[in-house]
Design a protein around this motif. Sequence first.
Motif, PDB file in Angstrom:
ATOM      1  N   ILE A   1       0.258   2.289  36.985  1.00  0.00           N
ATOM      2  CA  ILE A   1       1.288   3.336  36.989  1.00  0.00           C
ATOM      3  C   ILE A   1       1.707   3.180  35.578  1.00  0.00           C
ATOM      4  O   ILE A   1       2.146   2.572  35.418  1.00  0.00           O
TER       5      ILE A   1
ATOM      6  N   ALA B   1      -1.241   0.328  44.502  1.00  0.00           N
ATOM      7  CA  ALA B   1      -1.489   0.877  42.956  1.00  0.00           C
ATOM      8  C   ALA B   1      -1.713  -0.995  42.838  1.00  0.00           C
ATOM      9  O   ALA B   1      -1.015  -1.514  43.582  1.00  0.00           O
TER      10      ALA B   1
ATOM     11  N   CYS C   1       4.338   2.683  45.593  1.00  0.00           N
ATOM     12  CA  CYS C   1       3.251   2.623  44.809  1.00  0.00           C
ATOM     13  C   CYS C   1       2.393   1.672  45.117  1.00  0.00           C
ATOM     14  O   CYS C   1       1.131   1.730  45.450  1.00  0.00           O
ATOM     15  N   TYR C   2       2.672   0.593  45.421  1.00  0.00           N
ATOM     16  CA  TYR C   2       2.193  -0.523  45.603  1.00  0.00           C
ATOM     17  C   TYR C   2       1.997  -0.513  47.556  1.00  0.00           C
ATOM     18  O   TYR C   2       0.489  -1.246  47.247  1.00  0.00           O
TER      19      TYR C   2
ATOM     20  N   LEU D   1       3.526   9.101  37.494  1.00  0.00           N
ATOM     21  CA  LEU D   1       3.880   8.851  38.885  1.00  0.00           C
ATOM     22  C   LEU D   1       4.639  10.404  39.424  1.00  0.00           C
ATOM     23  O   LEU D   1       4.446  11.242  40.483  1.00  0.00           O
TER      24      LEU D   1
ATOM     25  N   VAL E   1       8.742   2.113  43.580  1.00  0.00           N
ATOM     26  CA  VAL E   1       7.949   1.195  42.821  1.00  0.00           C
ATOM     27  C   VAL E   1       7.095   0.273  44.133  1.00  0.00           C
ATOM     28  O   VAL E   1       5.508   0.905  44.281  1.00  0.00           O
TER      29      VAL E   1
ATOM     30  N   TYR F   1       2.621  -1.316  37.478  1.00  0.00           N
ATOM     31  CA  TYR F   1       3.401  -0.437  37.170  1.00  0.00           C
ATOM     32  C   TYR F   1       4.087  -0.640  36.623  1.00  0.00           C
ATOM     33  O   TYR F   1       5.070  -2.109  36.613  1.00  0.00           O
TER      34      TYR F   1
END
Length: 150
Positions: free
Chosen positions: A99, A117, A112-113, A67, A109, A120
């Motif tokens: 990730i 992503a 990222c989603y 990340l 987190v 993770y």
Amino acid sequence: MSTDKKEIYIVEDSADYRQLLRMIFTKSLPDYPLRFFQGGSELYQFMILQSSETYTGRIPGLIIMDLNLPIISGTDMITLVRQTPPNKNTNWNGIPIIILSNITAQEQVNKCYQVGADSYFVKPADAQELQALLKTICHYWIDHNVLATP
């Protein structure tokens, strides 16, 4: 395993961690072809090359990304990959992005989603745990998961 196996792109700016990953794959997961990138900008430049009509190398089947990356952050890189139009070689929006980071903050987190992503994971401190995690990731995403095609 077949020689046409899709490549795993690993985006990691730490030379020491890249070396650890290389060692684990060489000793425990030798059937998975790898391509290392030191950061998001290097990956993005390669994505442009890989999109060429004349590209004949392996295509990506999985991106494992840190990340904290220089120049282009991990979340910005996920966004770039997800927004890259498919080409004759690769459906970038369909490539699983995993990730693997030391960051444990839930807001990171979640971000990222939100940007695309697929999974993770917090980097395990123990090399054996990392090896087991990488085996699980590879078996699931490379051996069993079916990707959309361009």
